[in-house]
Design an enzyme around this catalytic site. Sequence first.
Site, PDB file in Angstrom:
ATOM      1  N   ALA A   1     -34.938 -17.195  24.812  1.00 57.62           N
ATOM      2  CA  ALA A   1     -35.793 -16.808  23.691  1.00 57.62           C
ATOM      3  C   ALA A   1     -37.132 -16.251  24.160  1.00 57.62           C
ATOM      4  O   ALA A   1     -37.650 -15.276  23.599  1.00 57.62           O
ATOM      5  CB  ALA A   1     -36.006 -18.007  22.772  1.00 57.62           C
TER       6      ALA A   1
ATOM      7  N   LYS B   1     -20.327 -23.042  28.899  1.00 58.59           N
ATOM      8  CA  LYS B   1     -21.103 -22.661  30.086  1.00 58.59           C
ATOM      9  C   LYS B   1     -22.175 -23.703  30.391  1.00 58.59           C
ATOM     10  O   LYS B   1     -22.664 -23.795  31.516  1.00 58.59           O
ATOM     11  CB  LYS B   1     -21.700 -21.273  29.946  1.00 58.59           C
ATOM     12  CG  LYS B   1     -22.649 -20.976  28.787  1.00 58.59           C
ATOM     13  CD  LYS B   1     -23.962 -21.683  28.771  1.00 58.59           C
ATOM     14  CE  LYS B   1     -25.052 -21.230  27.859  1.00 58.59           C
ATOM     15  NZ  LYS B   1     -24.849 -21.311  26.435  1.00 58.59           N
TER      16      LYS B   1
ATOM     17  N   THR C   1     -27.508 -19.028  32.763  1.00 62.86           N
ATOM     18  CA  THR C   1     -27.845 -20.450  32.773  1.00 62.86           C
ATOM     19  C   THR C   1     -27.692 -21.081  34.147  1.00 62.86           C
ATOM     20  O   THR C   1     -28.351 -22.064  34.457  1.00 62.86           O
ATOM     21  CB  THR C   1     -26.981 -21.234  31.762  1.00 62.86           C
ATOM     22  OG1 THR C   1     -25.607 -20.926  31.998  1.00 62.86           O
ATOM     23  CG2 THR C   1     -27.319 -20.863  30.350  1.00 62.86           C
TER      24      THR C   1
ATOM     25  N   ARG D   1     -32.351 -25.403  30.542  1.00 66.88           N
ATOM     26  CA  ARG D   1     -32.482 -26.865  30.458  1.00 66.88           C
ATOM     27  C   ARG D   1     -31.321 -27.555  31.160  1.00 66.88           C
ATOM     28  O   ARG D   1     -31.495 -28.596  31.805  1.00 66.88           O
ATOM     29  CB  ARG D   1     -32.529 -27.313  28.992  1.00 66.88           C
ATOM     30  CG  ARG D   1     -33.719 -26.815  28.203  1.00 66.88           C
ATOM     31  CD  ARG D   1     -33.732 -27.414  26.808  1.00 66.88           C
ATOM     32  NE  ARG D   1     -32.531 -27.088  26.062  1.00 66.88           N
ATOM     33  CZ  ARG D   1     -32.384 -26.005  25.309  1.00 66.88           C
ATOM     34  NH1 ARG D   1     -33.388 -25.147  25.210  1.00 66.88           N
ATOM     35  NH2 ARG D   1     -31.263 -25.775  24.651  1.00 66.88           N
ATOM     36  N   ASN D   2     -30.130 -26.983  31.030  1.00 67.93           N
ATOM     37  CA  ASN D   2     -28.956 -27.590  31.646  1.00 67.93           C
ATOM     38  C   ASN D   2     -29.037 -27.539  33.166  1.00 67.93           C
ATOM     39  O   ASN D   2     -28.682 -28.496  33.857  1.00 67.93           O
ATOM     40  CB  ASN D   2     -27.694 -26.889  31.145  1.00 67.93           C
ATOM     41  CG  ASN D   2     -27.422 -27.164  29.681  1.00 67.93           C
ATOM     42  OD1 ASN D   2     -26.940 -28.218  29.308  1.00 67.93           O
ATOM     43  ND2 ASN D   2     -27.754 -26.205  28.825  1.00 67.93           N
TER      44      ASN D   2
ATOM     45  N   GLU E   1     -27.377 -29.614  26.187  1.00 70.23           N
ATOM     46  CA  GLU E   1     -26.083 -29.476  25.532  1.00 70.23           C
ATOM     47  C   GLU E   1     -24.917 -29.812  26.454  1.00 70.23           C
ATOM     48  O   GLU E   1     -23.876 -30.298  26.010  1.00 70.23           O
ATOM     49  CB  GLU E   1     -25.915 -28.048  25.001  1.00 70.23           C
ATOM     50  CG  GLU E   1     -26.983 -27.597  24.032  1.00 70.23           C
ATOM     51  CD  GLU E   1     -28.157 -26.910  24.696  1.00 70.23           C
ATOM     52  OE1 GLU E   1     -28.871 -26.172  24.001  1.00 70.23           O
ATOM     53  OE2 GLU E   1     -28.357 -27.132  25.910  1.00 70.23           O
TER      54      GLU E   1
END
Length: 213
Positions: free
Chosen positions: A18, A70, A127, A134-135, A158
Amino acid sequence: ALDRADQPLAFLSGPSFAAEIMKGNPTTLVVASDQLFQAVRIQKMMSNFKTIRVFTSNDPVGVQLGGALKNPLAVGAGMIEAMGFGTNTLAAMVTRASHELRQLCSAMGGDPRTVDGLSGAGDLMLTCFSSQSRNQRCGQRLMKGESVEDIQKDCTVEGIATVDVAVIYADMCGLELPIFRCVHALIHKKITPEEAVLDLMGRRSRTETKKFL
């Protein structure tokens, strides 16, 4: 609206932080719907031909699976970095993880070719290779000894929940998915990092590609 049987649905996914969208960085996304014309409507609304380019798909199953699954793989990528391994190892994991995603997508009724696109390989690379994820940061923190509970107090991860779903799907479909299973076992402290490396690198020799289900 979701209770209505005739409610049209579309799913937007793809490699997009974002913060970078807000900076005006060129970004590509995919929107999927069983009714392709609905996806085209959203494509026309969102594409500005400067910073946002939206593609369409009629494979909502594949787009949703790629976008969701993912995340545990990004946790695994963070683990790789925290274990001190380099780009060779990370590239190997991302490549073989894409293969596992294609297997699962096919078994769940999606088009495995979707995994080669923005919601699959695109989002997976985003990612896995960036600490903005974050992951990915979660995987690093887990390898440094922090608990899942403490990490989730700071942010939403997540991949913690979806890795359980991935393993359930794998069992339902009779799939091996060794990378997903190793990440699952590491998150739940069923194996050590050293055991995970030995498990993945010690698997029997085989050809690189084979037909899906």
